[in-house]
Design a protein around this motif. Structure first.
Motif, PDB file in Angstrom:
ATOM      1  N   VAL A 283       0.672  -1.823  -0.240  1.00 21.69           N
ATOM      2  CA  VAL A 283       0.063  -0.107   0.598  1.00 21.69           C
ATOM      3  C   VAL A 283       0.739   1.264   0.145  1.00 21.69           C
ATOM      4  N   THR A 284       0.126   1.952  -0.732  1.00 17.18           N
ATOM      5  CA  THR A 284       0.959   3.271  -0.632  1.00 17.18           C
ATOM      6  C   THR A 284      -0.174   3.947  -0.142  1.00 17.18           C
ATOM      7  N   SER A 285       0.392   5.528   1.019  1.00 19.22           N
ATOM      8  CA  SER A 285      -0.860   6.289   1.041  1.00 19.22           C
ATOM      9  C   SER A 285      -0.991   7.909   0.699  1.00 19.22           C
ATOM     10  N   ASP A 286      -1.823   7.999   0.844  1.00 18.83           N
ATOM     11  CA  ASP A 286      -1.990  10.048   1.143  1.00 18.83           C
ATOM     12  C   ASP A 286      -2.663  10.702   2.030  1.00 18.83           C
ATOM     13  N   GLN A 287      -1.856  11.146   2.949  1.00 19.55           N
ATOM     14  CA  GLN A 287      -2.687  11.401   4.136  1.00 19.55           C
ATOM     15  C   GLN A 287      -3.976  12.571   4.172  1.00 19.55           C
ATOM     16  N   GLU A 288      -3.169  13.275   3.221  1.00 16.04           N
ATOM     17  CA  GLU A 288      -3.723  14.732   3.047  1.00 16.04           C
ATOM     18  C   GLU A 288      -4.746  14.804   2.043  1.00 16.04           C
ATOM     19  N   LYS A 289      -5.072  13.497   1.112  1.00 15.26           N
ATOM     20  CA  LYS A 289      -6.221  13.239   0.372  1.00 15.26           C
ATOM     21  C   LYS A 289      -6.840  12.333   1.003  1.00 15.26           C
ATOM     22  N   ASN A 290      -6.906  11.983   2.089  1.00 12.18           N
ATOM     23  CA  ASN A 290      -7.576  10.360   2.846  1.00 12.18           C
ATOM     24  C   ASN A 290      -7.011   9.390   2.254  1.00 12.18           C
ATOM     25  N   GLN A 291      -6.798   9.175   1.578  1.00 12.33           N
ATOM     26  CA  GLN A 291      -6.275   8.137  -0.065  1.00 12.33           C
ATOM     27  C   GLN A 291      -5.183   6.901   0.250  1.00 12.33           C
ATOM     28  N   LEU A 292      -5.716   5.540   0.181  1.00 11.37           N
ATOM     29  CA  LEU A 292      -4.822   4.510   0.077  1.00 11.37           C
ATOM     30  C   LEU A 292      -4.854   3.661  -1.062  1.00 11.37           C
ATOM     31  N   THR A 293      -3.559   3.785  -1.845  1.00 11.30           N
ATOM     32  CA  THR A 293      -3.763   3.163  -3.270  1.00 11.30           C
ATOM     33  C   THR A 293      -3.417   1.556  -2.605  1.00 11.30           C
ATOM     34  N   VAL A 294      -3.779   0.711  -3.656  1.00 13.48           N
ATOM     35  CA  VAL A 294      -3.207  -1.174  -3.375  1.00 13.48           C
ATOM     36  C   VAL A 294      -2.737  -1.520  -4.469  1.00 13.48           C
ATOM     37  N   TYR A 295      -1.481  -2.222  -4.211  1.00 16.42           N
ATOM     38  CA  TYR A 295      -0.581  -2.715  -5.582  1.00 16.42           C
ATOM     39  C   TYR A 295      -0.909  -4.027  -5.031  1.00 16.42           C
ATOM     40  N   THR A 296      -1.719  -4.774  -6.648  1.00 13.77           N
ATOM     41  CA  THR A 296      -2.091  -6.411  -6.469  1.00 13.77           C
ATOM     42  C   THR A 296      -1.876  -6.622  -7.746  1.00 13.77           C
ATOM     43  N   LEU A 297      -2.102  -8.020  -8.197  1.00 17.73           N
ATOM     44  CA  LEU A 297      -2.182  -9.054  -9.224  1.00 17.73           C
ATOM     45  C   LEU A 297      -3.550  -9.389  -8.826  1.00 17.73           C
ATOM     46  N   GLU A 298      -4.522  -9.683  -8.491  1.00 17.58           N
ATOM     47  CA  GLU A 298      -5.928  -9.485  -8.688  1.00 17.58           C
ATOM     48  C   GLU A 298      -6.504  -8.629  -8.091  1.00 17.58           C
ATOM     49  N   ALA A 299      -6.956  -7.732  -8.852  1.00 18.32           N
ATOM     50  CA  ALA A 299      -7.830  -6.036  -8.660  1.00 18.32           C
ATOM     51  C   ALA A 299      -9.199  -6.517  -7.641  1.00 18.32           C
ATOM     52  N   ILE A 300      -9.527  -7.652  -8.842  1.00 14.88           N
ATOM     53  CA  ILE A 300     -11.221  -8.021  -8.929  1.00 14.88           C
ATOM     54  C   ILE A 300     -11.085  -8.404  -7.174  1.00 14.88           C
ATOM     55  N   LYS A 301     -10.690  -9.513  -6.840  1.00 16.71           N
ATOM     56  CA  LYS A 301     -10.916 -10.173  -5.937  1.00 16.71           C
ATOM     57  C   LYS A 301     -10.500  -9.653  -4.279  1.00 16.71           C
ATOM     58  N   VAL A 302      -9.055  -8.353  -4.737  1.00 13.87           N
ATOM     59  CA  VAL A 302      -8.987  -7.392  -3.869  1.00 13.87           C
ATOM     60  C   VAL A 302      -9.683  -6.530  -2.801  1.00 13.87           C
ATOM     61  N   LEU A 303     -10.313  -5.618  -4.085  1.00 13.93           N
ATOM     62  CA  LEU A 303     -11.476  -5.198  -4.390  1.00 13.93           C
ATOM     63  C   LEU A 303     -12.463  -5.756  -2.919  1.00 13.93           C
ATOM     64  N   THR A 304     -13.114  -6.409  -3.316  1.00 13.12           N
ATOM     65  CA  THR A 304     -14.469  -7.603  -2.986  1.00 13.12           C
ATOM     66  C   THR A 304     -13.834  -7.658  -1.097  1.00 13.12           C
TER      67      THR A 304
END
Ligand code: ATP
Ligand code: MG
Length: 315
Positions: A254-275
Motif C-alpha cells: 500500500v501507499t498512502s496519501d494522508q492529505e487526500k485520505n487516500q490509500l493505493t493498493v498494488y495487486t495482481l488480482e484487483a477484483i479479488k482484492v476489491l471484494t
C-alpha cells in the motif's frame, strides 16, 4: 516486408567523461516522422546522448547515424538537417523575439528570413510580443521562442531536451500540441523529459536509460505490459476512516496519501482484492468515499524498472 525509414541509428554508443563512463553500449533506432522519448533519472546521460547526436560532442565509440549521415565523418551534413533546443534557453535577452529569429536565420543563410520569422511568430502566438525585448518575456514565452528558433530552418530531425521543464500546465499542453503538429508535418522528434506524462502523451516509442544503457524500449502499451500489477485506489470521507483502513491493510502493498485520505493498493488480482476489502471495511464500519481501479502508469513502470520501486511477482 516493408523496410522502415530510420532517421536516427545508434549502435554501440559509448561515452566517458575522463574516467567516468556515462554511456556504456547504447543502442536504438528512431523511425522517420515519429516521436521518440528518452527517459532517465538526473545524470543518466540524456543530454550527453543529445549532444552526441547533434555533433556537439564526440562519442568514444559506436556507429551513429542521423538522417543517414555519420556523426563523426559528416557533421556538416547533419547540421543542415537537424535542429536542437537545449536544456537551457539559447535566446538572447537583449534582443526582441523577432530579432532573435532573424539572427538565427542569417546565421544559417536562410533566404526570406523575415518572412519565416513572422510565420513562426504567428504559429507560436508571439506576434504581439515580437518587438519586445526577450528579457520581458515570461518563462513560457521564452521556451516557445526557443523552439521557434530551432524551427527557422525547417529541420528534418528536431532534438528537444526537456522542452517543457518549468512551464505551467496550460503552456505545457500548448507545447504538446505544437510538438504533435510538427510530427504531423513529418518532422522526426527526439525528446527528453522529466515528465512521464509528457512521454505518455507524445511518444510513439519510449526508451529508458539507466546505468549507461537502454534497459527497455517500446511503445507505451508494451512498456506497461512489463508490470503485471493493477492498482486499486480508495478514498475515505474522514481521517478516522482513513486511519482505520490503513491499520487493516498490513498484509497488502500500500501507499498512502494522508492529505487526500487516500490509500493505493498494488495487486495482481484487483477484483479479488476489491471484494475482500469492501467486506473488511464494512465489517469495521469504515466509510468509503470513492474507489477506482487503474492500470499502472508510465511512472510506475519507470520507477520499478530503474529499481526505485519493487515489482510484484507472480508466485
Ligand atoms: N562536460 C562534462 N564533464 C564531466 N562530466 C560530465 C560532463 N557533462 C556531463 N557530465 C556527467 O555525465 C553524466 C550525465 O550527464 P547528462 O547531462 O547527460 O545527464 P541527463 O540525463 O541529461 O541529466 P538531467 O536529467 O539532470 O538533465 C552526469 O553524471 C554528469 O555529471
Ligand atoms: Mg539533461
Amino acid at each position: 516486408m516493408i523496410s522502415k525509414n530510420i532517421s536516427i541509428d545508434v549502435k554501440g554508443l559509448k561515452k566517458s567523461y575522463k574516467k567516468v563512463s556515462v554511456l556504456n553500449n547504447v543502442n536504438f533506432e528512431v523511425e522517420t516522422g515519429t516521436i521518440f522519448s528518452l527517459l532517465g533519472s538526473n545524470g543518466a546521460g540524456k543530454t550527453t546522448t543529445i549532444k552526441i547526436l547533434s555533433t556537439l560532442i564526440k562519442p568514444d565509440s559506436g556507429s551513429i547515424n542521423v538522417c543517414g549521415y555519420n556523426v563523426r565523418k559528416e557533421p556538416h551534413k547533419i547540421h543542415e538537417v537537424i535542429s536542437l533546443t537545449g536544456q537551457f534557453s539559447a535566446v538572447d535577452e537583449t534582443l526582441t523575439g523577432l530579432e532573435n529569429l532573424i539572427l538565427i536565420g542569417k546565421l544559417t543563410h536562410l533566404p526570406n528570413v523575415k518572412e519565416r520569422a513572422n510565420e513562426l511568430l504567428t504559429y507560436f502566438d508571439l506576434v504581439s510580443a515580437s518587438n519586445r525585448l526577450v528579457s520581458t518575456y515570461s518563462g513560457g514565452m521564452r521556451r516557445k521562442l526557443d523552439i521557434a528558433m530551432s524551427l527557422v530552418n525547417s529541420p528534418s530531425v528536431l532534438f528537444l531536451d526537456e522542452p517543457t521543464t518549468g512551464l505551467d500546465p496550460q503552456s505545457r499542453h500548448n507545447m504538446w500540441e505544437i510538438i504533435k503538429d510538427l510530427k504531423n508535418t513529418g518532422t522526426t522528434i527526439f525528446l527528453t523529459t522529466q515528465y512521464l506524462e509528457e512521454a505518455e502523451q507524445l511518444a510513439d516509442n519510449i526508451a529508458i536509460l539507466d546505468k549507461g544503457s537502454i534497459i527497455v524500449e517500446g511503445t507505451l502499451e508494451e512498456l506497461k505490459k512489463l508490470l503485471p500489477q493493477e492498482i486499486v485506489e480508495f478514498e475515505f470521507p474522514s481521517k478516522q476512516d482513513y486511519e482505520k483502513a490503513l491499520s487493516l491493510l498490513k498484509e497488502y502493498r500500500v501507499t498512502s496519501d494522508q492529505e487526500k485520505n487516500q490509500l493505493t493498493v498494488y495487486t495482481l488480482e484487483a477484483i479479488k482484492v476489491l471484494t475482500k476489502l469492501f467486506q473488511l471495511f464494512t465489517a469495521h464500519n469504515i466509510n468509503i468515499k470513492d474507489v477506482s481501479r487503474k492500470s499502472p502508469s508510465l511512472e510506475d513502470v519507470f520507477l520499478t524498472l530503474i529499481g526505485e520501486k519493487e515489482a510484484l511477482k507472480n508466485e
